[in-house]
Write an enzyme that holds these catalytic residues in place. Sequence first.
Site, mmCIF file in Angstrom:
data_model
loop_
_atom_site.group_PDB
_atom_site.id
_atom_site.type_symbol
_atom_site.label_atom_id
_atom_site.label_comp_id
_atom_site.label_asym_id
_atom_site.label_seq_id
_atom_site.Cartn_x
_atom_site.Cartn_y
_atom_site.Cartn_z
ATOM 1 N N GLY A 46 -87.567 96.965 33.466
ATOM 2 C CA GLY A 46 -88.988 97.412 33.355
ATOM 3 C C GLY A 46 -89.233 98.605 32.452
ATOM 4 C CD GLN A 51 -88.974 104.358 31.390
ATOM 5 O OE1 GLN A 51 -89.689 103.291 31.652
ATOM 6 N NE2 GLN A 51 -87.822 104.556 31.263
ATOM 7 C CB CYS A 95 -83.827 104.996 34.718
ATOM 8 S SG CYS A 95 -85.480 105.501 33.889
ATOM 9 C CG LEU A 96 -84.419 101.045 30.106
ATOM 10 C CD1 LEU A 96 -85.352 100.352 29.219
ATOM 11 C CD2 LEU A 96 -82.895 100.348 29.477
ATOM 12 C CG HIS A 137 -87.400 102.571 38.492
ATOM 13 N ND1 HIS A 137 -86.116 103.247 38.533
ATOM 14 C CD2 HIS A 137 -87.840 102.988 37.353
ATOM 15 C CE1 HIS A 137 -85.838 104.013 37.677
ATOM 16 N NE2 HIS A 137 -86.878 103.460 36.564
ATOM 17 C CD GLU A 138 -90.319 100.516 35.251
ATOM 18 O OE1 GLU A 138 -90.611 101.272 34.399
ATOM 19 O OE2 GLU A 138 -88.926 100.250 35.409
ATOM 20 C CG HIS A 141 -90.858 105.953 35.040
ATOM 21 N ND1 HIS A 141 -90.181 107.025 34.439
ATOM 22 C CD2 HIS A 141 -90.117 104.980 35.019
ATOM 23 C CE1 HIS A 141 -88.773 106.763 34.431
ATOM 24 N NE2 HIS A 141 -88.661 105.469 34.568
HETATM 25 CO CO CO Z 1 -87.220 104.165 34.614
#
Ligand code: CO
Length: 167
Positions: A46, A51, A95-96, A137-138, A141
Amino acid sequence: MALRHIVTQEDKILHKVCREQVKFDERLHQLLDDMAETLENANGVGLAAPQVGILRRVVLVIETNVEDEEDEEIIELINPVIVKTEGEQVGAEGCLSVPGEYGIVRRPSCVTVRAQDRTGNWFEYTGTGLTARCICHELDHLDGHLFTEKVERMLSDEELKKSGSED
Ligand code: CO
């Protein structure tokens, strides 16, 4: 399409509240296409617009609950709102924007989200398991929150070595 740079947790942009996406134009489509390429390149499940440095309520979630990996589908969620949750799951999450770190986070096991697609049409999507975790999670953000604020505990290096990396 082009790869975009993924910012990490020190970046202030990840701690801000994103604005509504109002125009469903070529510029949005470019962002969505770039985000898809960036997500696949990073091997994530995701990605949220902040991000890649864009403060808009736009996220991608990969539907991984499919029999064949080739059937994995990218779900584009614009101005998403969670309308229903069910159950509970406790598991590892990463998380990226927080590379190499994983923690145990409690999430609903089933999540229904209402969102707009790239042409502005509203739809509902229900995800379970990893997809439900990913939707939560997304969407976090978009309100400037990272999973590290919600972890019950972070995984140690030992645990990471044992389990391999898990998203
Ligand atoms: Co993330």
